[in-house]
Motif scaffolding. Sequence first.
Motif, PDB file in Angstrom:
ATOM      1  N   GLN A  45       6.690   5.768 -11.869  1.00  0.00           N
ATOM      2  CA  GLN A  45       5.300   6.171 -11.870  1.00  0.00           C
ATOM      3  C   GLN A  45       4.818   5.682 -10.164  1.00  0.00           C
ATOM      4  O   GLN A  45       4.193   6.473  -9.348  1.00  0.00           O
ATOM      5  CB  GLN A  45       4.134   5.375 -12.437  1.00  0.00           C
ATOM      6  N   LEU A  46       5.472   4.715  -9.661  1.00  0.00           N
ATOM      7  CA  LEU A  46       5.249   4.447  -8.287  1.00  0.00           C
ATOM      8  C   LEU A  46       5.962   5.361  -7.467  1.00  0.00           C
ATOM      9  O   LEU A  46       5.447   5.401  -6.394  1.00  0.00           O
ATOM     10  CB  LEU A  46       6.176   2.834  -8.126  1.00  0.00           C
ATOM     11  N   LYS A  47       6.887   5.935  -7.661  1.00  0.00           N
ATOM     12  CA  LYS A  47       7.508   6.792  -6.991  1.00  0.00           C
ATOM     13  C   LYS A  47       6.560   8.112  -6.617  1.00  0.00           C
ATOM     14  O   LYS A  47       6.654   8.841  -5.734  1.00  0.00           O
ATOM     15  CB  LYS A  47       8.733   7.551  -7.338  1.00  0.00           C
ATOM     16  N   THR A  48       5.609   8.478  -7.403  1.00  0.00           N
ATOM     17  CA  THR A  48       4.779   9.523  -7.310  1.00  0.00           C
ATOM     18  C   THR A  48       3.638   8.930  -6.441  1.00  0.00           C
ATOM     19  O   THR A  48       2.655  10.012  -5.913  1.00  0.00           O
ATOM     20  CB  THR A  48       3.940   9.716  -8.487  1.00  0.00           C
ATOM     21  N   THR A  49       3.138   7.940  -6.151  1.00  0.00           N
ATOM     22  CA  THR A  49       2.228   7.432  -5.195  1.00  0.00           C
ATOM     23  C   THR A  49       2.807   6.749  -4.005  1.00  0.00           C
ATOM     24  O   THR A  49       2.116   6.370  -2.896  1.00  0.00           O
ATOM     25  CB  THR A  49       1.489   6.480  -5.810  1.00  0.00           C
ATOM     26  N   HIS A  50       3.922   6.364  -3.933  1.00  0.00           N
ATOM     27  CA  HIS A  50       4.539   5.536  -2.651  1.00  0.00           C
ATOM     28  C   HIS A  50       5.849   6.323  -2.203  1.00  0.00           C
ATOM     29  O   HIS A  50       6.596   6.939  -3.142  1.00  0.00           O
ATOM     30  CB  HIS A  50       4.875   4.254  -3.242  1.00  0.00           C
ATOM     31  N   ASN A  51       6.289   6.052  -1.171  1.00  0.00           N
ATOM     32  CA  ASN A  51       7.751   6.315  -0.435  1.00  0.00           C
ATOM     33  C   ASN A  51       8.615   5.298  -0.861  1.00  0.00           C
ATOM     34  O   ASN A  51       8.746   4.178  -0.450  1.00  0.00           O
ATOM     35  CB  ASN A  51       7.679   6.465   0.957  1.00  0.00           C
ATOM     36  N   THR A  62       0.968  -1.314  -0.070  1.00  0.00           N
ATOM     37  CA  THR A  62      -0.003   0.015   0.019  1.00  0.00           C
ATOM     38  C   THR A  62       0.814   1.209  -0.019  1.00  0.00           C
ATOM     39  O   THR A  62       2.101   1.064   0.104  1.00  0.00           O
ATOM     40  CB  THR A  62      -0.966   0.149   1.234  1.00  0.00           C
ATOM     41  N   ALA A  63       0.316   2.388  -0.117  1.00  0.00           N
ATOM     42  CA  ALA A  63       1.005   3.566  -0.122  1.00  0.00           C
ATOM     43  C   ALA A  63       1.561   4.092   1.221  1.00  0.00           C
ATOM     44  O   ALA A  63       2.330   4.968   1.442  1.00  0.00           O
ATOM     45  CB  ALA A  63      -0.087   4.791  -0.680  1.00  0.00           C
TER      46      ALA A  63
END
Length: 243
Positions: free
Chosen positions: A55-61, A28-29
């Motif tokens: 893209q993942l870096k825009t929604t997750h740490n 999860t985020a």
Amino acid sequence: MKSRTLVIGDVHGALRALVQVMERANVTANDTLIFLGDYVDGWSDAATTVNYLIQLKTTHNCVFIKGNHDELFLNWLTKEKHNPQWLLHGGQATIDSYSALSKGAIDVHIQFFESLENYYLDTENRLFLHAGFTNEHGVEKEAFTKSFYWDRTLWEMVLAMDKNLSIDSVYYPKRLKHYAEIYIGHTVLSRINETTPQQRANVWNIDTAAALKGPLTILDVDTKEFWQSEPAYKLYLNEKGRN
């Protein structure tokens, strides 16, 4: 939902395996994701894997560590520098996967590769890096920074250590004493006939050989629970992966 620190092994262009294991781990985020490098050179989804990570870096740490294959590919992208061995060990599959990308898209990917970190040290004094280091005083004193993504002596050393050796012994390796735990990839565990994460001394190896015949692994660094994809080659049946 409680946040977790999750470490992810070498992906090598196996996006299908990455998506599968992310789902199996119920990422999860709220989770911190630490990728140990080698995002390319192996399966045919190198370019789409990097797109996914950007893209993942825009929604997750996310923390993205540099692997040796990432350096090799960046050299090809920016300097058209390569060698035949790199092409044979997954480089050609990566070049092929990038053939359809526009210059603008490739420029974004270059920025991603240039932003990769040599290592990451968290607030619990846990060290994350792709391969290893050699300086007995720790990573901050390492003169040859390529060791962070090329070295194999760290893992070879802990494999050879006496399991009963006390940390207080004069023979205990000094470079291990600086960190609570060390997490690496780079050296496939299939070399010692293992398919799950392995601990020796305070070093954890997470490279379960997704580039070859193994699965991709995510491990919770606090609980040591782990999740794995199907062996990547089963998700890419018409390909040979990295030799």
